[in-house]
Write an enzyme that holds these catalytic residues in place. Structure first.
Site, PDB file in Angstrom:
ATOM      1  N   SER A 135       0.855  -1.182   0.000  1.00  0.00           N
ATOM      2  CA  SER A 135       0.000   0.000   0.000  1.00  0.00           C
ATOM      3  C   SER A 135       0.895   1.238   0.000  1.00  0.00           C
ATOM      4  O   SER A 135       1.701   1.420   0.910  1.00  0.00           O
ATOM      5  CB  SER A 135      -0.885  -0.047   1.254  1.00  0.00           C
ATOM      6  OG  SER A 135      -1.636   1.133   1.390  1.00  0.00           O
ATOM      7  N   LYS A 161      -1.199  -0.947  -4.342  1.00  0.00           N
ATOM      8  CA  LYS A 161      -2.385  -0.156  -3.972  1.00  0.00           C
ATOM      9  C   LYS A 161      -1.934   1.283  -3.756  1.00  0.00           C
ATOM     10  O   LYS A 161      -0.929   1.528  -3.091  1.00  0.00           O
ATOM     11  CB  LYS A 161      -2.984  -0.753  -2.699  1.00  0.00           C
ATOM     12  CG  LYS A 161      -3.934   0.132  -1.921  1.00  0.00           C
ATOM     13  CD  LYS A 161      -4.659  -0.686  -0.872  1.00  0.00           C
ATOM     14  CE  LYS A 161      -4.752   0.038   0.458  1.00  0.00           C
ATOM     15  NZ  LYS A 161      -5.429  -0.778   1.481  1.00  0.00           N
ATOM     16  N   ASP A 188      -7.200   3.178  -3.033  1.00  0.00           N
ATOM     17  CA  ASP A 188      -7.903   3.209  -1.738  1.00  0.00           C
ATOM     18  C   ASP A 188      -8.152   4.663  -1.354  1.00  0.00           C
ATOM     19  O   ASP A 188      -7.206   5.439  -1.205  1.00  0.00           O
ATOM     20  CB  ASP A 188      -7.054   2.510  -0.663  1.00  0.00           C
ATOM     21  CG  ASP A 188      -7.780   2.365   0.676  1.00  0.00           C
ATOM     22  OD1 ASP A 188      -8.941   2.830   0.790  1.00  0.00           O
ATOM     23  OD2 ASP A 188      -7.186   1.788   1.613  1.00  0.00           O
ATOM     24  N   GLU A 213     -11.144   0.784  -3.292  1.00  0.00           N
ATOM     25  CA  GLU A 213     -11.417   0.462  -1.892  1.00  0.00           C
ATOM     26  C   GLU A 213     -12.016   1.672  -1.181  1.00  0.00           C
ATOM     27  O   GLU A 213     -11.496   2.785  -1.284  1.00  0.00           O
ATOM     28  CB  GLU A 213     -10.093   0.036  -1.229  1.00  0.00           C
ATOM     29  CG  GLU A 213     -10.206  -0.425   0.206  1.00  0.00           C
ATOM     30  CD  GLU A 213      -8.844  -0.882   0.759  1.00  0.00           C
ATOM     31  OE1 GLU A 213      -7.900  -1.118  -0.027  1.00  0.00           O
ATOM     32  OE2 GLU A 213      -8.731  -0.985   1.988  1.00  0.00           O
ATOM     33  N   ASP A 238     -13.751  -1.679   3.142  1.00  0.00           N
ATOM     34  CA  ASP A 238     -12.804  -1.854   4.240  1.00  0.00           C
ATOM     35  C   ASP A 238     -13.496  -1.339   5.506  1.00  0.00           C
ATOM     36  O   ASP A 238     -14.176  -2.113   6.219  1.00  0.00           O
ATOM     37  CB  ASP A 238     -11.498  -1.088   3.908  1.00  0.00           C
ATOM     38  CG  ASP A 238     -10.479  -1.049   5.037  1.00  0.00           C
ATOM     39  OD1 ASP A 238     -10.747  -1.567   6.136  1.00  0.00           O
ATOM     40  OD2 ASP A 238      -9.380  -0.482   4.837  1.00  0.00           O
ATOM     41  N   LYS A 262      -9.764  -7.191   7.796  1.00  0.00           N
ATOM     42  CA  LYS A 262      -8.734  -6.908   8.791  1.00  0.00           C
ATOM     43  C   LYS A 262      -9.250  -7.484  10.093  1.00  0.00           C
ATOM     44  O   LYS A 262     -10.296  -7.039  10.595  1.00  0.00           O
ATOM     45  CB  LYS A 262      -8.534  -5.397   8.951  1.00  0.00           C
ATOM     46  CG  LYS A 262      -7.986  -4.698   7.723  1.00  0.00           C
ATOM     47  CD  LYS A 262      -7.841  -3.204   7.936  1.00  0.00           C
ATOM     48  CE  LYS A 262      -7.293  -2.533   6.690  1.00  0.00           C
ATOM     49  NZ  LYS A 262      -7.248  -1.060   6.806  1.00  0.00           N
ATOM     50  N   GLY A 290      -4.142  -4.447   6.134  1.00  0.00           N
ATOM     51  CA  GLY A 290      -3.140  -4.224   7.171  1.00  0.00           C
ATOM     52  C   GLY A 290      -3.386  -2.911   7.884  1.00  0.00           C
ATOM     53  O   GLY A 290      -4.112  -2.049   7.379  1.00  0.00           O
TER      54      GLY A 290
HETATM   55  O1  OSB Z   1      -7.098   1.726   4.608  1.00  0.00           O
HETATM   56  O2  OSB Z   1      -6.042  -0.069   4.358  1.00  0.00           O
HETATM   57  C1  OSB Z   1      -6.133   1.038   4.875  1.00  0.00           C
HETATM   58  C2  OSB Z   1      -2.990   1.783   6.932  1.00  0.00           C
HETATM   59  C3  OSB Z   1      -3.540   2.388   8.033  1.00  0.00           C
HETATM   60  C4  OSB Z   1      -4.911   2.577   8.092  1.00  0.00           C
HETATM   61  C5  OSB Z   1      -5.711   2.155   7.027  1.00  0.00           C
HETATM   62  C6  OSB Z   1      -5.157   1.539   5.916  1.00  0.00           C
HETATM   63  C7  OSB Z   1      -3.764   1.385   5.865  1.00  0.00           C
HETATM   64  C8  OSB Z   1      -3.070   0.817   4.717  1.00  0.00           C
HETATM   65  C9  OSB Z   1      -1.696   0.199   4.949  1.00  0.00           C
HETATM   66  O3  OSB Z   1      -3.482   0.867   3.590  1.00  0.00           O
HETATM   67  C10 OSB Z   1      -1.761  -1.282   5.077  1.00  0.00           C
HETATM   68  C11 OSB Z   1      -0.467  -1.887   5.584  1.00  0.00           C
HETATM   69  O4  OSB Z   1       0.489  -1.962   4.811  1.00  0.00           O
HETATM   70  O5  OSB Z   1      -0.413  -2.280   6.771  1.00  0.00           O
HETATM   71 MG    MG Z   2      -8.318   0.622   3.274  1.00  0.00          MG
END
Ligand code: OSB
Ligand code: MG
Length: 367
Positions: A135, A161, A188, A213, A238, A262, A290
């Site tokens: 991400s 992403k 996202d 997303e 999400d 998650k 994550g």
């Molecule tokens: O929206 O998926 C998300 C990180 C913090 C809060 C929300 C998100 C994210 C990420 C990073 O997209 C995911 C990761 O690499 O842990």
């Molecule tokens: Mg997300």
């Protein structure tokens, strides 16, 4: 399983680089680690709360408060039928799923260790390695974004992403698509849009994204359905999916075609598995998201992602993508777009106690 003792700690950990999403940025993480002791063994969990109430209303402080004032005192000293039953005394607590999940997940690790099997096996995992993506946060310039993407492509990630927000969306992604024509790519928005932006979001259909997303608000199932109706690109939810009920509503309305699971967001592995099962029965894909976890949370995510319905690459990146030094040994690595699922007992990696002890700034013990 009897939970004899619980310990919660706060461990500050600085991300290698600032990570920005539509609602704000983060660099200094406050990792909350939980250990549950029972029958001579110890299970580990991580409470994945953020530092600010942007992604969720839960924060480091609410997680600490709800765990230490309500959850841990109620669950310690009690005999539980299994990992999910550990939370039975605190069913009355409304929400605070990340706080509850930390306990439930540590209990799954403990249960796996008591059985002498890996957490993956205990959860019903069927894969020895899982496809992983990365991400990428909002970058100041397109050039900086292209450089980041090129670097991650070179490291072999199976999909990229990219975080978007109004003003940093269609043109920005079109430029990435032009430079990387075959790249498995998705966006996202972390709830940055409303249905009034539908025409802008429809322009994304030309970019061959795997999905978009969480374009709209976490509580806006109806408008996500109206949007999905008009988009060719699949909508992935999400923030919206916190429970099986949320999933049922989303599927009934047609709010999404893909779900990012998650375990912290939905209250643990039990609900994660049930969401996985419902989606799988409908032939719809899920993937594991994550929360910028340390290796402890990452180990839980990898084990969950080894279940058969997790067919799309997760946001489960290498330890080195986040930290100078992770809190577990061995660190997590990515090779050819895959991450190996640990085969040792429980989470299958060793929390680095010496390092964790040296970094701990706050501690609470029960039992
Ligand atoms: O929206 O998926 C998300 C990180 C913090 C809060 C929300 C998100 C994210 C990420 C990073 O997209 C995911 C990761 O690499 O842990
Ligand atoms: Mg997300």
């Amino acid at each position: 399983m009897k939970i004899e003792r619980a310990e919660l700690r706060e461990v500050p950990l600085r991300l290698k680089e600032y990570f920005e999403i539509s609602s704000g940025g983060m660099q200094d993480r406050r990792i909350l680690l939980l250990t549950l002791r029972g029958e001579g063994l110890e299970g580990w969990g991580e409470c994945v709360v953020g530092e600010s109430p942007a992604y969720s209303y839960e924060t480091t402080e609410t997680g600490w408060h709800v765990l230490t004032a309500f959850i841990l005192p109620a669950i310690v000293g009690r005999e539980a039928a299994g990992p999910e039953d550990v939370l039975a005394p605190v069913r009355w607590i409304r929400g605070h799923r990340m706080a509850k999940a930390a306990v439930e997940m540590a209990a799954w690790d403990l249960a796996a260790r008591l059985d002498g099997v890996s957490l993956s096996k205990k959860l019903g995992g069927t894969r020895s390695s899982v496809p992983v993506g990365v991400s990428v946060g909002l970058q100041k310039t397109d050039e900086a974004l292209h450089e980041k993407v090129a670097g991650f492509v070179a490291q072999g990630y199976a999909r990229i992403k990219i975080k978007i927000k109004p003003g940093r969306d269609v043109d920005m992604l079109a430029a990435v698509r032009e430079r990387f024509p075959d790249l498995p790519m998705m966006a996202d928005a972390n709830s940055a849009y409303t249905l009034a932006d539908v025409d802008r979001l429809k322009e994304l259909d030309a970019l061959d994204l795997m999905m978009i997303e969480q374009p709209l608000s976490y509580d806006d199932f109806l408008h996500h359905a109206r949007l999905q109706e008009q988009l060719r690109t699949p909508v992935c939810l999400d923030e919206s999916i916190e429970s099986e009920g949320d999933l049922e509503l989303a599927l009934e309305l047609g709010s999404c075609r893909i779900v990012n699971i998650k375990p912290g967001r939905v209250g643990g592995h039990g609900t994660s598995r049930r969401i996985h099962d419902v989606m799988r029965a409908r032939g719809l894909p899920v993937w594991c998201g994550g929360m910028l976890e340390s290796g402890v949370g990452r180990a839980h995510n990898v084990a969950l992602a080894s279940l058969p319905g997790f067919t799309l690459p997760g946001d489960i990146s290498a330890s080195s993508r986040y930290w100078e030094r992770d809190l577990v040994k061995p660190e997590f690595e990515v090779s050819e777009g895959e991450m190996s699922v640990p085969t040792g007992v429980g989470i299958g990696v060793q929390p680095d106690l010496e390092l964790i002890d040296s970094l701990t700034v706050r501690r609470a013990q029960f039992g």
